[in-house]
Design a protein around this motif. Structure first.
Motif, short mmCIF file in Angstrom:
data_model
loop_
_atom_site.label_atom_id
_atom_site.label_comp_id
_atom_site.label_asym_id
_atom_site.label_seq_id
_atom_site.Cartn_x
_atom_site.Cartn_y
_atom_site.Cartn_z
N TYR A 43 15.43 24.53 46.44
CA TYR A 43 14.22 24.56 46.54
C TYR A 43 13.48 25.34 47.57
O TYR A 43 13.84 25.46 48.64
CB TYR A 43 13.90 22.80 47.01
CG TYR A 43 14.37 21.82 45.62
CD1 TYR A 43 13.68 21.39 44.67
CD2 TYR A 43 15.76 21.34 45.84
CE1 TYR A 43 14.04 20.53 43.69
CE2 TYR A 43 16.23 20.22 45.17
CZ TYR A 43 15.33 20.15 44.06
OH TYR A 43 15.93 19.25 43.04
N ASP A 44 12.15 25.82 47.02
CA ASP A 44 11.29 26.35 48.16
C ASP A 44 10.68 25.13 48.93
O ASP A 44 10.55 24.02 48.68
CB ASP A 44 10.43 27.62 47.46
CG ASP A 44 9.61 26.86 46.42
OD1 ASP A 44 9.11 25.56 46.44
OD2 ASP A 44 8.82 27.61 45.78
N VAL A 45 9.61 25.72 49.84
CA VAL A 45 9.01 24.84 50.65
C VAL A 45 7.93 24.17 49.82
O VAL A 45 7.48 23.17 50.45
CB VAL A 45 8.21 25.54 51.56
CG1 VAL A 45 9.19 25.97 52.73
CG2 VAL A 45 7.50 26.68 51.43
N THR A 46 7.51 24.51 48.70
CA THR A 46 6.51 23.72 47.95
C THR A 46 7.18 22.67 47.19
O THR A 46 6.70 21.78 46.42
CB THR A 46 5.89 24.58 46.95
OG1 THR A 46 6.70 25.12 45.93
CG2 THR A 46 5.25 25.53 47.69
N ARG A 48 9.66 23.10 44.82
CA ARG A 48 9.87 23.59 43.58
C ARG A 48 11.23 23.99 43.23
O ARG A 48 11.89 24.75 44.34
CB ARG A 48 9.01 24.86 43.21
CG ARG A 48 9.09 25.58 41.77
CD ARG A 48 8.20 26.59 41.40
NE ARG A 48 8.27 27.65 42.51
CZ ARG A 48 8.64 28.92 42.30
NH1 ARG A 48 8.98 29.16 41.12
NH2 ARG A 48 8.71 29.51 43.21
N ILE A 50 14.24 26.07 42.68
CA ILE A 50 14.42 27.41 42.47
C ILE A 50 15.90 27.67 41.75
O ILE A 50 16.08 28.87 40.81
CB ILE A 50 14.35 28.22 43.74
CG1 ILE A 50 13.03 27.93 44.54
CG2 ILE A 50 14.84 29.67 43.59
CD1 ILE A 50 11.85 28.45 43.75
N LEU A 67 16.04 35.96 45.52
CA LEU A 67 14.68 35.26 46.06
C LEU A 67 13.96 35.87 47.12
O LEU A 67 14.18 36.96 47.60
CB LEU A 67 15.27 34.17 47.07
CG LEU A 67 16.63 33.08 46.32
CD1 LEU A 67 16.94 31.85 47.09
CD2 LEU A 67 15.76 32.42 45.04
N GLN A 68 12.57 35.20 47.00
CA GLN A 68 11.64 36.01 47.84
C GLN A 68 12.05 35.47 49.42
O GLN A 68 12.46 34.65 49.57
CB GLN A 68 10.08 35.62 47.52
CG GLN A 68 9.57 36.07 46.10
CD GLN A 68 8.28 35.85 45.76
OE1 GLN A 68 7.67 34.93 46.50
NE2 GLN A 68 7.75 36.23 44.68
N GLY A 70 11.68 33.58 52.68
CA GLY A 70 10.67 32.56 53.12
C GLY A 70 11.70 31.23 53.51
O GLY A 70 12.87 31.73 53.45
N TYR A 72 13.95 27.76 52.61
CA TYR A 72 14.47 27.34 51.20
C TYR A 72 15.23 25.91 51.76
O TYR A 72 15.68 26.03 52.82
CB TYR A 72 15.15 28.17 50.51
CG TYR A 72 14.55 29.21 49.83
CD1 TYR A 72 14.04 29.16 48.60
CD2 TYR A 72 14.18 30.46 50.49
CE1 TYR A 72 13.27 30.06 47.85
CE2 TYR A 72 13.58 31.45 49.81
CZ TYR A 72 13.03 31.20 48.58
OH TYR A 72 12.08 32.06 48.01
N LYS A 82 18.71 23.43 55.53
CA LYS A 82 17.53 24.47 55.29
C LYS A 82 18.21 26.14 55.61
O LYS A 82 19.01 26.08 56.63
CB LYS A 82 16.41 24.20 56.51
CG LYS A 82 15.41 24.97 56.47
CD LYS A 82 14.24 24.54 57.26
CE LYS A 82 14.46 25.32 58.56
NZ LYS A 82 13.61 25.02 59.68
N LYS A 85 15.38 33.19 53.93
CA LYS A 85 15.82 34.37 53.20
C LYS A 85 14.88 35.19 53.84
O LYS A 85 13.40 35.07 53.93
CB LYS A 85 15.27 33.92 51.78
CG LYS A 85 15.31 35.34 50.94
CD LYS A 85 16.61 36.07 51.01
CE LYS A 85 16.56 37.18 49.73
NZ LYS A 85 15.65 38.39 50.00
#
Length: 86
Positions: A43-46, A48, A50, A67-68, A70, A72, A82, A85
């Protein structure tokens, strides 16, 4: 300083690891595994989702090059880890 002193880092088999952290291309998951196949989600920090995949061995590598950059979170049957990336 003692020149004979060694700096060894022992991996505690009761802990879960993601390495390298931060990572650019691949992450390795160690001990995020119960038996058989363990489903993992990234999951990303929001919050969502992934990625969803399976870990089939106690030490497995995953491609994160798509992945961008950030932060995760890896959710598995044994906990949450945690990673960053780059």
């Amino acid at each position: 300083e003692n020149v004979n002193q060694t700096n060894e880092y022992m991996i505690d088999p009761t802990l879960n690891y993601v390495y390298p952290n931060p990572a650019k291309e691949r992450i390795n998951l160690l001990n995020i595994f119960v038996s058989g196949e363990s489903e993992i989600f990234i999951y990303d920090v929001t919050g969502r989702k992934i990625m969803a995949t399976y870990q089939r061995s106690p030490n497995e590598s995953f491609d994160i090059s798509g992945l961008q950059s950030g932060i995760y979170f890896i959710h598995s049957t044994v906990g949450i880890l945690k990673f960053v990336k780059e």
